[in-house]
Scaffold this motif. Sequence first.
Motif, PDB file in Angstrom:
ATOM      1  N   HIS A  29       0.826  -1.214   0.000  1.00 20.70           N
ATOM      2  CA  HIS A  29       0.000   0.000   0.000  1.00 20.70           C
ATOM      3  C   HIS A  29       0.859   1.262   0.000  1.00 20.70           C
ATOM      4  O   HIS A  29       0.612   2.200  -0.769  1.00 20.70           O
ATOM      5  CB  HIS A  29      -0.921   0.030   1.218  1.00 20.70           C
ATOM      6  CG  HIS A  29      -2.219  -0.641   1.001  1.00 20.70           C
ATOM      7  ND1 HIS A  29      -2.787  -1.446   1.949  1.00 20.70           N
ATOM      8  CD2 HIS A  29      -3.085  -0.641  -0.039  1.00 20.70           C
ATOM      9  CE1 HIS A  29      -3.932  -1.920   1.505  1.00 20.70           C
ATOM     10  NE2 HIS A  29      -4.133  -1.446   0.300  1.00 20.70           N
ATOM     11  N   PRO A  40      -5.238   2.515  -4.247  1.00 19.57           N
ATOM     12  CA  PRO A  40      -6.149   2.422  -3.098  1.00 19.57           C
ATOM     13  C   PRO A  40      -5.519   3.183  -1.931  1.00 19.57           C
ATOM     14  O   PRO A  40      -4.345   3.016  -1.644  1.00 19.57           O
ATOM     15  CB  PRO A  40      -6.209   0.925  -2.792  1.00 19.57           C
ATOM     16  CG  PRO A  40      -5.731   0.252  -4.025  1.00 19.57           C
ATOM     17  CD  PRO A  40      -4.782   1.204  -4.689  1.00 19.57           C
ATOM     18  N   MET A  42      -5.892   3.158   1.521  1.00 12.37           N
ATOM     19  CA  MET A  42      -6.366   2.591   2.770  1.00 12.37           C
ATOM     20  C   MET A  42      -5.820   3.379   3.959  1.00 12.37           C
ATOM     21  O   MET A  42      -6.418   3.378   5.032  1.00 12.37           O
ATOM     22  CB  MET A  42      -5.981   1.111   2.870  1.00 12.37           C
ATOM     23  CG  MET A  42      -6.490   0.269   1.705  1.00 12.37           C
ATOM     24  SD  MET A  42      -8.198   0.578   1.228  1.00 12.37           S
ATOM     25  CE  MET A  42      -9.061  -0.094   2.611  1.00 12.37           C
ATOM     26  N   GLY A 106     -10.278  -7.832   1.737  1.00 12.24           N
ATOM     27  CA  GLY A 106     -10.275  -6.913   0.606  1.00 12.24           C
ATOM     28  C   GLY A 106     -11.673  -6.496   0.194  1.00 12.24           C
ATOM     29  O   GLY A 106     -11.932  -5.314  -0.058  1.00 12.24           O
ATOM     30  N   ALA A 109     -12.918  -4.123   2.706  1.00 14.33           N
ATOM     31  CA  ALA A 109     -12.296  -2.809   2.574  1.00 14.33           C
ATOM     32  C   ALA A 109     -12.898  -1.994   1.435  1.00 14.33           C
ATOM     33  O   ALA A 109     -12.854  -0.771   1.453  1.00 14.33           O
ATOM     34  CB  ALA A 109     -10.788  -2.964   2.358  1.00 14.33           C
ATOM     35  N   VAL A 110     -13.486  -2.684   0.464  1.00 15.60           N
ATOM     36  CA  VAL A 110     -14.129  -1.985  -0.651  1.00 15.60           C
ATOM     37  C   VAL A 110     -15.581  -1.647  -0.320  1.00 15.60           C
ATOM     38  O   VAL A 110     -16.053  -0.542  -0.600  1.00 15.60           O
ATOM     39  CB  VAL A 110     -14.058  -2.848  -1.935  1.00 15.60           C
ATOM     40  CG1 VAL A 110     -14.917  -2.271  -3.038  1.00 15.60           C
ATOM     41  CG2 VAL A 110     -12.614  -2.979  -2.400  1.00 15.60           C
ATOM     42  N   SER A 123     -11.051   3.534  -1.535  1.00 19.03           N
ATOM     43  CA  SER A 123     -10.949   2.144  -1.981  1.00 19.03           C
ATOM     44  C   SER A 123     -11.746   1.861  -3.243  1.00 19.03           C
ATOM     45  O   SER A 123     -11.611   0.789  -3.819  1.00 19.03           O
ATOM     46  CB  SER A 123     -11.402   1.190  -0.876  1.00 19.03           C
ATOM     47  OG  SER A 123     -12.754   1.425  -0.556  1.00 19.03           O
ATOM     48  N   THR A 129      -9.042   0.511  -8.774  1.00 19.00           N
ATOM     49  CA  THR A 129      -8.723   0.750  -7.365  1.00 19.00           C
ATOM     50  C   THR A 129      -9.341  -0.340  -6.493  1.00 19.00           C
ATOM     51  O   THR A 129      -8.689  -0.872  -5.595  1.00 19.00           O
ATOM     52  CB  THR A 129      -9.235   2.136  -6.924  1.00 19.00           C
ATOM     53  OG1 THR A 129      -8.774   3.115  -7.848  1.00 19.00           O
ATOM     54  CG2 THR A 129      -8.735   2.487  -5.543  1.00 19.00           C
ATOM     55  N   SER A 130     -10.584  -0.683  -6.779  1.00 15.27           N
ATOM     56  CA  SER A 130     -11.244  -1.753  -6.024  1.00 15.27           C
ATOM     57  C   SER A 130     -10.540  -3.080  -6.234  1.00 15.27           C
ATOM     58  O   SER A 130     -10.312  -3.836  -5.287  1.00 15.27           O
ATOM     59  CB  SER A 130     -12.703  -1.886  -6.462  1.00 15.27           C
ATOM     60  OG  SER A 130     -13.416  -0.718  -6.173  1.00 15.27           O
ATOM     61  N   THR A 133      -7.305  -3.154  -4.327  1.00 15.48           N
ATOM     62  CA  THR A 133      -7.559  -3.300  -2.892  1.00 15.48           C
ATOM     63  C   THR A 133      -7.752  -4.769  -2.534  1.00 15.48           C
ATOM     64  O   THR A 133      -7.112  -5.296  -1.618  1.00 15.48           O
ATOM     65  CB  THR A 133      -8.800  -2.479  -2.471  1.00 15.48           C
ATOM     66  OG1 THR A 133      -8.564  -1.106  -2.760  1.00 15.48           O
ATOM     67  CG2 THR A 133      -9.098  -2.656  -0.994  1.00 15.48           C
ATOM     68  N   TRP A 136      -4.459  -6.800  -3.048  1.00 22.76           N
ATOM     69  CA  TRP A 136      -3.407  -6.582  -2.057  1.00 22.76           C
ATOM     70  C   TRP A 136      -3.744  -7.214  -0.711  1.00 22.76           C
ATOM     71  O   TRP A 136      -2.859  -7.707  -0.024  1.00 22.76           O
ATOM     72  CB  TRP A 136      -3.109  -5.112  -1.918  1.00 22.76           C
ATOM     73  CG  TRP A 136      -2.456  -4.564  -3.164  1.00 22.76           C
ATOM     74  CD1 TRP A 136      -1.879  -5.293  -4.175  1.00 22.76           C
ATOM     75  CD2 TRP A 136      -2.338  -3.216  -3.552  1.00 22.76           C
ATOM     76  NE1 TRP A 136      -1.415  -4.457  -5.150  1.00 22.76           N
ATOM     77  CE2 TRP A 136      -1.677  -3.176  -4.800  1.00 22.76           C
ATOM     78  CE3 TRP A 136      -2.737  -2.018  -2.961  1.00 22.76           C
ATOM     79  CZ2 TRP A 136      -1.395  -1.992  -5.447  1.00 22.76           C
ATOM     80  CZ3 TRP A 136      -2.449  -0.838  -3.620  1.00 22.76           C
ATOM     81  CH2 TRP A 136      -1.781  -0.826  -4.845  1.00 22.76           C
ATOM     82  N   TYR A 137      -4.986  -7.206  -0.328  1.00 19.53           N
ATOM     83  CA  TYR A 137      -5.352  -7.904   0.906  1.00 19.53           C
ATOM     84  C   TYR A 137      -5.174  -9.412   0.732  1.00 19.53           C
ATOM     85  O   TYR A 137      -4.748 -10.107   1.658  1.00 19.53           O
ATOM     86  CB  TYR A 137      -6.782  -7.569   1.337  1.00 19.53           C
ATOM     87  CG  TYR A 137      -6.859  -6.315   2.170  1.00 19.53           C
ATOM     88  CD1 TYR A 137      -6.663  -6.353   3.538  1.00 19.53           C
ATOM     89  CD2 TYR A 137      -7.103  -5.081   1.580  1.00 19.53           C
ATOM     90  CE1 TYR A 137      -6.714  -5.202   4.308  1.00 19.53           C
ATOM     91  CE2 TYR A 137      -7.159  -3.923   2.341  1.00 19.53           C
ATOM     92  CZ  TYR A 137      -6.967  -3.998   3.694  1.00 19.53           C
ATOM     93  OH  TYR A 137      -7.010  -2.855   4.453  1.00 19.53           O
TER      94      TYR A 137
END
Length: 168
Positions: A29, A40, A42, A106, A109-110, A123, A129-130, A133, A136-137
């Motif tokens: 991130h 993203p 976060m 993830g 987070a979205v 996010s 971007t979604s 996110t 990456w999670y």
Amino acid sequence: MIEPPAPPRIVFRALGPGLVGATALTLVHESARRVLKHPPRMDVLGMRSLEKGIRFFGGEPAKGRQLHRQTLAGDLLSNGLYFSLVALGRPRRPYLRGAMLGLLAGLGAVVLPPKLGLGRKPSRARPSTSLLTVAWYTLGGLAAARATRKLVARRQPEPPLHQRLSRE
């Protein structure tokens, strides 16, 4: 007397892989926000939620860099505890657990920030971007799974030489 579901030392050992996953996620991130045009953010969601929480309890939140550092520390702690769940299951499938926990985190987070009043853009600014996110999670979950696999391999004693030779 009721026994705990997992011995305390197992729970304590699970924190290591959890921190590995959280560190991987935070590094991705933080690196991406310096390089990508629409990453993203976060960290922004974390700062907003930390500010809201501190204000809720009557405190005055920090500003600027200090707030950002506090948010990163909180992210490492909370994500580390979350990703430590990867190491608590059966040792056979840490990658499946890591991928599923990362995917769920993830997606949360979205989907959750707008519902929690934290905004939509950090996010979900763009479809990419979604997607990043969630990816990456998931990566953080897989990093925790890899660390779990290494931890389990280190704890299992190596079979005697005659058994290793008979397998080959």
